[in-house]
Structure formats: C-alpha cells, structure tokens
Design a protein around this motif. Structure first.
Motif, mmCIF file in Angstrom:
data_model
loop_
_atom_site.group_PDB
_atom_site.id
_atom_site.type_symbol
_atom_site.label_atom_id
_atom_site.label_comp_id
_atom_site.label_asym_id
_atom_site.label_seq_id
_atom_site.Cartn_x
_atom_site.Cartn_y
_atom_site.Cartn_z
ATOM 1 N N LYS A 11 0.830 -1.208 0.000
ATOM 2 C CA LYS A 11 0.000 0.000 0.000
ATOM 3 C C LYS A 11 0.864 1.258 0.000
ATOM 4 O O LYS A 11 0.470 2.293 -0.508
ATOM 5 C CB LYS A 11 -0.928 0.015 1.213
ATOM 6 C CG LYS A 11 -2.107 -0.938 1.076
ATOM 7 C CD LYS A 11 -2.962 -0.977 2.315
ATOM 8 C CE LYS A 11 -3.611 0.302 2.698
ATOM 9 N NZ LYS A 11 -4.613 0.841 1.801
ATOM 10 N N ASN A 13 3.557 1.530 -1.662
ATOM 11 C CA ASN A 13 4.294 1.489 -2.929
ATOM 12 C C ASN A 13 5.703 0.919 -2.820
ATOM 13 O O ASN A 13 6.589 1.314 -3.571
ATOM 14 C CB ASN A 13 4.344 2.869 -3.590
ATOM 15 C CG ASN A 13 3.121 3.133 -4.424
ATOM 16 O OD1 ASN A 13 2.443 2.208 -4.861
ATOM 17 N ND2 ASN A 13 2.834 4.396 -4.638
ATOM 18 N N ARG A 53 -4.863 -1.919 -7.804
ATOM 19 C CA ARG A 53 -5.753 -0.831 -7.344
ATOM 20 C C ARG A 53 -6.477 -1.249 -6.070
ATOM 21 O O ARG A 53 -6.621 -0.457 -5.134
ATOM 22 C CB ARG A 53 -6.730 -0.468 -8.454
ATOM 23 C CG ARG A 53 -7.487 0.815 -8.190
ATOM 24 C CD ARG A 53 -8.362 1.214 -9.359
ATOM 25 N NE ARG A 53 -7.547 1.449 -10.544
ATOM 26 C CZ ARG A 53 -7.866 1.023 -11.769
ATOM 27 N NH1 ARG A 53 -8.987 0.357 -11.975
ATOM 28 N NH2 ARG A 53 -7.086 1.273 -12.792
ATOM 29 N N CYS A 54 -6.934 -2.477 -6.020
ATOM 30 C CA CYS A 54 -7.615 -2.995 -4.826
ATOM 31 C C CYS A 54 -6.668 -3.040 -3.633
ATOM 32 O O CYS A 54 -7.070 -2.701 -2.512
ATOM 33 C CB CYS A 54 -8.176 -4.384 -5.099
ATOM 34 S SG CYS A 54 -9.584 -4.384 -6.221
ATOM 35 N N ARG A 56 -4.083 -1.112 -3.152
ATOM 36 C CA ARG A 56 -3.851 0.278 -2.739
ATOM 37 C C ARG A 56 -5.033 0.847 -1.961
ATOM 38 O O ARG A 56 -4.863 1.584 -0.991
ATOM 39 C CB ARG A 56 -3.578 1.136 -3.979
ATOM 40 C CG ARG A 56 -3.183 2.562 -3.637
ATOM 41 C CD ARG A 56 -2.924 3.410 -4.860
ATOM 42 N NE ARG A 56 -4.142 3.489 -5.667
ATOM 43 C CZ ARG A 56 -4.185 3.355 -6.982
ATOM 44 N NH1 ARG A 56 -3.095 3.104 -7.659
ATOM 45 N NH2 ARG A 56 -5.322 3.455 -7.626
ATOM 46 N N ASN A 57 -6.262 0.489 -2.343
ATOM 47 C CA ASN A 57 -7.463 1.050 -1.715
ATOM 48 C C ASN A 57 -8.000 0.238 -0.538
ATOM 49 O O ASN A 57 -8.972 0.658 0.081
ATOM 50 C CB ASN A 57 -8.561 1.212 -2.757
ATOM 51 C CG ASN A 57 -8.210 2.229 -3.815
ATOM 52 O OD1 ASN A 57 -7.485 3.177 -3.557
ATOM 53 N ND2 ASN A 57 -8.683 2.021 -5.022
ATOM 54 N N PHE A 58 -7.380 -0.898 -0.270
ATOM 55 C CA PHE A 58 -7.864 -1.767 0.794
ATOM 56 C C PHE A 58 -7.811 -1.061 2.148
ATOM 57 O O PHE A 58 -6.794 -0.488 2.527
ATOM 58 C CB PHE A 58 -7.019 -3.042 0.850
ATOM 59 C CG PHE A 58 -7.541 -4.059 1.830
ATOM 60 C CD1 PHE A 58 -8.662 -4.806 1.540
ATOM 61 C CD2 PHE A 58 -6.902 -4.243 3.042
ATOM 62 C CE1 PHE A 58 -9.142 -5.739 2.438
ATOM 63 C CE2 PHE A 58 -7.393 -5.176 3.955
ATOM 64 C CZ PHE A 58 -8.514 -5.920 3.650
ATOM 65 N N GLN A 59 -8.936 -1.070 2.867
ATOM 66 C CA GLN A 59 -9.024 -0.427 4.185
ATOM 67 C C GLN A 59 -8.649 -1.440 5.260
ATOM 68 O O GLN A 59 -9.261 -2.495 5.351
ATOM 69 C CB GLN A 59 -10.449 0.083 4.426
ATOM 70 C CG GLN A 59 -10.902 1.119 3.437
ATOM 71 C CD GLN A 59 -10.139 2.414 3.563
ATOM 72 O OE1 GLN A 59 -9.881 2.889 4.659
ATOM 73 N NE2 GLN A 59 -9.756 2.969 2.425
#
Length: 60
Positions: A11, A13, A53-54, A56-59
């Motif tokens: 997440k 990078n 993308r998922c 990176r956006n995972f909470q």
C-alpha cells in the motif's frame, strides 16, 4: 514477513512487496484470464491493474 506486513508495504508502494503480492496471486489472475480455453493477455494485464488498485485502496 506475514501477509499483513506485506500488504502494508505494498500500500506504501514498496516495489518488492508489490512484486511479492503479484507473484502470490499470479496463478489466480492467470486462471481468470482464460476465456473459452484461451489465455487473454490483455485481460491478464487488466486483472493485474485492478488487483493492484484494490491493494492500494484496501481499508485495514
């Protein structure tokens, strides 16, 4: 390193963490990129992009 740590680094990078996750999920992504028995390289690439993308956006 456990999966949670790997996910946190990806997440943020971290290239090696991203590579590790892609390697881990590559068989599934490749399986899902087969349409009518034929591997679709474009679909595989799109699946990889969506996967990242998922991540990176995972909470958490």
């Amino acid at each position: 390193m456990d999966f949670r740590e790997l996910l946190i680094l990806a997440k943020a990078n971290h290239p090696k963490a991203i590579e590790s996750l892609l390697t881990m999920y590559r068989p599934l992504l490749m399986k899902e990129a087969v349409v009518n028995g034929i591997f679709d390289e474009d679909l595989f690439q799109e699946l990889c992009i969506v996967f990242l993308r998922c991540v990176r956006n995972f909470q958490m």
